[in-house]
Design a protein around this motif. Structure first.
Motif, PDB file in Angstrom:
ATOM      1  N   VAL A  24     -36.170  52.284 -63.844  1.00 29.14           N
ATOM      2  CA  VAL A  24     -35.587  52.586 -62.534  1.00 29.14           C
ATOM      3  C   VAL A  24     -34.673  51.432 -62.117  1.00 29.14           C
ATOM      4  CG1 VAL A  24     -36.085  52.958 -60.089  1.00 29.14           C
ATOM      5  CG2 VAL A  24     -37.563  53.990 -61.842  1.00 29.14           C
ATOM      6  N   PRO A  25     -33.426  51.701 -61.747  1.00 31.91           N
ATOM      7  CA  PRO A  25     -32.530  50.604 -61.345  1.00 31.91           C
ATOM      8  C   PRO A  25     -32.830  50.084 -59.949  1.00 31.91           C
ATOM      9  CG  PRO A  25     -31.383  52.712 -61.247  1.00 31.91           C
ATOM     10  CD  PRO A  25     -32.729  52.998 -61.829  1.00 31.91           C
ATOM     11  N   HIS A  26     -32.679  48.778 -59.802  1.00 32.72           N
ATOM     12  CA  HIS A  26     -32.816  48.073 -58.533  1.00 32.72           C
ATOM     13  C   HIS A  26     -31.573  47.210 -58.341  1.00 32.72           C
ATOM     14  CE1 HIS A  26     -37.347  48.546 -58.112  1.00 32.72           C
ATOM     15  NE2 HIS A  26     -37.183  48.814 -59.396  1.00 32.72           N
ATOM     16  N   TYR A  27     -31.271  46.879 -57.087  1.00 24.82           N
ATOM     17  CA  TYR A  27     -30.263  45.849 -56.845  1.00 24.82           C
ATOM     18  C   TYR A  27     -30.745  44.561 -57.510  1.00 24.82           C
ATOM     19  CZ  TYR A  27     -27.573  42.247 -54.511  1.00 24.82           C
ATOM     20  OH  TYR A  27     -26.781  41.157 -54.269  1.00 24.82           O
ATOM     21  N   ALA A  28     -29.875  43.882 -58.259  1.00 26.93           N
ATOM     22  CA  ALA A  28     -30.306  42.792 -59.132  1.00 26.93           C
ATOM     23  C   ALA A  28     -30.655  41.512 -58.399  1.00 26.93           C
ATOM     24  CB  ALA A  28     -29.226  42.495 -60.173  1.00 26.93           C
ATOM     25  N   ALA A  29     -30.075  41.282 -57.205  1.00 30.77           N
ATOM     26  CA  ALA A  29     -30.227  39.986 -56.527  1.00 30.77           C
ATOM     27  C   ALA A  29     -29.912  38.861 -57.521  1.00 30.77           C
ATOM     28  CB  ALA A  29     -31.602  39.859 -55.895  1.00 30.77           C
ATOM     29  N   SER A  30     -30.649  37.763 -57.459  1.00 32.79           N
ATOM     30  CA  SER A  30     -30.295  36.593 -58.273  1.00 32.79           C
ATOM     31  C   SER A  30     -30.766  36.664 -59.721  1.00 32.79           C
ATOM     32  CB  SER A  30     -30.847  35.321 -57.622  1.00 32.79           C
ATOM     33  OG  SER A  30     -30.110  35.009 -56.463  1.00 32.79           O
ATOM     34  N   THR A  31     -31.441  37.746 -60.121  1.00 31.61           N
ATOM     35  CA  THR A  31     -31.796  37.854 -61.537  1.00 31.61           C
ATOM     36  C   THR A  31     -30.561  37.977 -62.414  1.00 31.61           C
ATOM     37  OG1 THR A  31     -32.083  40.262 -61.396  1.00 31.61           O
ATOM     38  CG2 THR A  31     -34.039  38.892 -61.030  1.00 31.61           C
ATOM     39  N   MET A  32     -29.419  38.397 -61.841  1.00 32.15           N
ATOM     40  CA  MET A  32     -28.186  38.496 -62.623  1.00 32.15           C
ATOM     41  C   MET A  32     -27.705  37.138 -63.112  1.00 32.15           C
ATOM     42  SD  MET A  32     -25.674  37.132 -60.462  1.00 32.15           S
ATOM     43  CE  MET A  32     -24.122  37.913 -60.831  1.00 32.15           C
ATOM     44  N   LYS A  33     -28.222  36.067 -62.507  1.00 24.76           N
ATOM     45  CA  LYS A  33     -27.816  34.723 -62.902  1.00 24.76           C
ATOM     46  C   LYS A  33     -28.291  34.376 -64.317  1.00 24.76           C
ATOM     47  CE  LYS A  33     -27.659  33.398 -58.063  1.00 24.76           C
ATOM     48  NZ  LYS A  33     -28.278  32.675 -56.930  1.00 24.76           N
ATOM     49  N   VAL A  95     -29.448  28.102 -61.860  1.00 25.75           N
ATOM     50  CA  VAL A  95     -30.767  28.631 -62.223  1.00 25.75           C
ATOM     51  C   VAL A  95     -31.913  27.789 -61.672  1.00 25.75           C
ATOM     52  CG1 VAL A  95     -29.987  29.899 -64.242  1.00 25.75           C
ATOM     53  CG2 VAL A  95     -30.645  27.511 -64.501  1.00 25.75           C
ATOM     54  N   ARG A  96     -31.711  26.495 -61.489  1.00 27.96           N
ATOM     55  CA  ARG A  96     -32.788  25.668 -60.945  1.00 27.96           C
ATOM     56  C   ARG A  96     -32.960  25.906 -59.438  1.00 27.96           C
ATOM     57  NH1 ARG A  96     -35.271  20.330 -62.078  1.00 27.96           N
ATOM     58  NH2 ARG A  96     -33.994  20.173 -63.961  1.00 27.96           N
ATOM     59  N   HIS A  97     -31.833  25.960 -58.713  1.00 33.77           N
ATOM     60  CA  HIS A  97     -31.887  26.104 -57.264  1.00 33.77           C
ATOM     61  C   HIS A  97     -31.222  27.389 -56.770  1.00 33.77           C
ATOM     62  CE1 HIS A  97     -33.551  22.095 -56.803  1.00 33.77           C
ATOM     63  NE2 HIS A  97     -32.649  21.664 -57.670  1.00 33.77           N
ATOM     64  N   SER A  98     -30.835  28.253 -57.694  1.00 30.79           N
ATOM     65  CA  SER A  98     -30.274  29.578 -57.394  1.00 30.79           C
ATOM     66  C   SER A  98     -29.022  29.505 -56.522  1.00 30.79           C
ATOM     67  CB  SER A  98     -31.327  30.475 -56.735  1.00 30.79           C
ATOM     68  OG  SER A  98     -31.090  31.835 -57.036  1.00 30.79           O
ATOM     69  N   SER A  99     -28.157  28.534 -56.798  1.00 28.56           N
ATOM     70  CA  SER A  99     -26.926  28.369 -56.018  1.00 28.56           C
ATOM     71  C   SER A  99     -25.986  29.553 -56.212  1.00 28.56           C
ATOM     72  CB  SER A  99     -26.208  27.085 -56.444  1.00 28.56           C
ATOM     73  OG  SER A  99     -24.893  27.065 -55.924  1.00 28.56           O
ATOM     74  N   ASN A 100     -25.612  30.198 -55.107  1.00 33.45           N
ATOM     75  CA  ASN A 100     -24.654  31.301 -55.179  1.00 33.45           C
ATOM     76  C   ASN A 100     -23.239  30.804 -55.458  1.00 33.45           C
ATOM     77  OD1 ASN A 100     -26.666  33.163 -54.637  1.00 33.45           O
ATOM     78  ND2 ASN A 100     -26.247  33.214 -52.442  1.00 33.45           N
ATOM     79  N   LEU A 101     -22.865  29.694 -54.834  1.00 30.36           N
ATOM     80  CA  LEU A 101     -21.532  29.143 -55.069  1.00 30.36           C
ATOM     81  C   LEU A 101     -21.373  28.742 -56.539  1.00 30.36           C
ATOM     82  CD1 LEU A 101     -18.787  28.227 -53.963  1.00 30.36           C
ATOM     83  CD2 LEU A 101     -19.840  26.021 -53.397  1.00 30.36           C
ATOM     84  N   ALA A 102     -22.369  28.070 -57.090  1.00 29.94           N
ATOM     85  CA  ALA A 102     -22.309  27.681 -58.497  1.00 29.94           C
ATOM     86  C   ALA A 102     -22.229  28.899 -59.408  1.00 29.94           C
ATOM     87  CB  ALA A 102     -23.526  26.832 -58.857  1.00 29.94           C
ATOM     88  N   THR A 103     -22.886  29.989 -59.010  1.00 30.87           N
ATOM     89  CA  THR A 103     -22.850  31.211 -59.825  1.00 30.87           C
ATOM     90  C   THR A 103     -21.435  31.756 -59.930  1.00 30.87           C
ATOM     91  OG1 THR A 103     -25.107  31.770 -59.157  1.00 30.87           O
ATOM     92  CG2 THR A 103     -23.768  33.543 -60.054  1.00 30.87           C
ATOM     93  N   SER A 104     -20.737  31.864 -58.805  1.00 28.72           N
ATOM     94  CA  SER A 104     -19.372  32.389 -58.856  1.00 28.72           C
ATOM     95  C   SER A 104     -18.433  31.460 -59.609  1.00 28.72           C
ATOM     96  CB  SER A 104     -18.850  32.634 -57.438  1.00 28.72           C
ATOM     97  OG  SER A 104     -19.470  33.773 -56.878  1.00 28.72           O
ATOM     98  N   LEU A 105     -18.651  30.156 -59.501  1.00 27.00           N
ATOM     99  CA  LEU A 105     -17.831  29.212 -60.262  1.00 27.00           C
ATOM    100  C   LEU A 105     -18.071  29.371 -61.760  1.00 27.00           C
ATOM    101  CD1 LEU A 105     -18.313  26.147 -57.911  1.00 27.00           C
ATOM    102  CD2 LEU A 105     -16.151  27.351 -58.315  1.00 27.00           C
ATOM    103  N   CYS A 106     -19.327  29.591 -62.149  1.00 23.59           N
ATOM    104  CA  CYS A 106     -19.637  29.812 -63.571  1.00 23.59           C
ATOM    105  C   CYS A 106     -19.067  31.141 -64.049  1.00 23.59           C
ATOM    106  CB  CYS A 106     -21.147  29.781 -63.793  1.00 23.59           C
ATOM    107  SG  CYS A 106     -21.899  28.144 -63.679  1.00 23.59           S
TER     108      CYS A 106
END
Length: 254
Positions: A24-33, A95-106
Motif C-alpha cells: 500500500v503506498p504512503h506519502y514517503a516523508a523523510s524515508t525518501m532520503k 540522514v543523521r539529522h534529517s536536514s531538508n535543506l541538505a536533501t535538496s542540495l544533494c
C-alpha cells in the motif's frame, strides 16, 4: 482520517517472512532520503566537492521552491546559507539529522534521474519513488508526489552498499523502531514523520541472532508530526519490540 498500517519483515538477504498491507503506498516523508543518499554514493562525485548552499530549487512542476527554515530540524546547513559546504557533509546531515535543506542540495547535485535509478535498481514497485523535492509544494499540488511502500523500503535497504548502510547507523533520531530495541542495539535506520504520517525502516543487528530488516509505514490520526512525543512513534516502537522478541525464529521461517 482513516488509518493504514503497513509492515514488512525479512531476515537479511532472505525473502520476507511477514508482509501486512506491505504494498500500500504512503506519502514517503523523510524515508525518501535513503534513496538520495544512495544516489550521492553512486554518483562518483567527490565528497569534498564544495556545493553552494542556496535555498532556491527547481520545482518538478515548473518554477521554483524554497524550504521553510522553521520546518527544518537541523540548523547547521542553514548556518552556511550563502556559502558552500562539502557534498559528503551535506549527505551526512541529511540522514543523521534529517536536514531538508541538505536533501535538496544533494538532490540537485546528483539529479532526479539518479535518484529514480536507485529505486529501479532496488526492484521497487511503481508505487514508490521520489520525483520531487521534499518541500516542493507546487509539485505535490500538481500530483507529483514522493510515495513509498513498506515492501519497497525493505527492498531499498537490501540493495544498499555497506558504506551507505554505515551512514544510516548514525541516525540521531533514536525513536519509533529504535525505541523498541534494547539500548545499544546496532541498527541502520531512517525514519520520517509529518502530521498524519510516521514511517521507519531499519536493518537491525542483534548480538545473538542474524540481522533482519523491518519497515513500518503508518498513515493516520495517531501521527501528530512531533519527533519523539508521538503516539504513532510509540506504536512503531511496540511493533519493533514484538519483532525483536521473535528474532531467533525469523531465519527459521524464511
Amino acid at each position: 482520517m482513516a488509518a493504514m498500517l503497513s509492515l514488512a519483515v525479512a531476515p537479511w538477504g532472505r525473502p520476507p517472512v511477514l508482509l501486512r498491507n506491505a504494498d500500500v503506498p504512503h506519502y514517503a516523508a523523510s524515508t525518501m532520503k535513503i534513496a538520495v543518499l544512495a544516489a550521492v554514493h553512486r554518483s562518483g562525485l567527490d565528497p569534498d566537492r564544495q556545493v553552494p548552499v542556496v535555498n532556491c530549487f527547481p520545482s518538478a512542476a515548473g518554477g521554483s521552491y524554497a524550504h521553510c527554515r522553521a520546518e527544518d530540524g537541523d540548523p547547521e546547513p542553514w548556518a552556511r546559507l550563502g556559502g558552500t559546504a562539502p557534498l559528503g557533509w551535506l549527505a551526512e546531515r541529511m540522514v543523521r539529522h534529517s536536514s531538508n535543506l541538505a536533501t535538496s542540495l544533494c538532490q540537485s547535485a546528483v539529479g532526479h534521474p539518479a535518484v529514480a535509478e536507485v529505486w529501479r535498481r532496488a526492484g521497487a514497485s511503481a508505487a514508490s519513488g521520489s520525483p520531487r523535492g521534499i518541500e516542493d509544494a507546487a509539485a505535490r499540488a500538481a500530483g507529483i508526489d514522493n510515495t513509498v511502500t513498506a515492501h519497497d523500503l525493505l527492498r531499498l535497504l537490501e540493495s544498499l552498499e555497506p558504506a551507505v548502510l554505515a551512514q544510516l547507523e548514525h541516525n540521531a533520531h533514536a525513536v519509533d523502531l529504535a525505541a523498541g530495541l534494547p539500548p545499544g542495539t546496532r541498527l541502520a535506520s531512517k525514519n520520517g514523520w509529518v502530521d498524519g504520517v510516521r514511517h521507519s525502516a531499519a536493518v537491525i543487528h542483534p548480538p545473538d541472532a542474524p540481522p533482519y530488516v523491518l519497515a513500518v509505514c503508518y498513515t493516520g490520526p495517531l501521527a501528530n508530526g512531533q519527533d519523539a512525543d508521538d503516539p504513532a512513534a510509540r506504536l512503531l516502537a511496540r511493533l519493533s519490540s514484538r519483532v525483536w522478541a521473535r528474532r531467533h525464529h525469523l531465519a527459521q521461517v524464511a
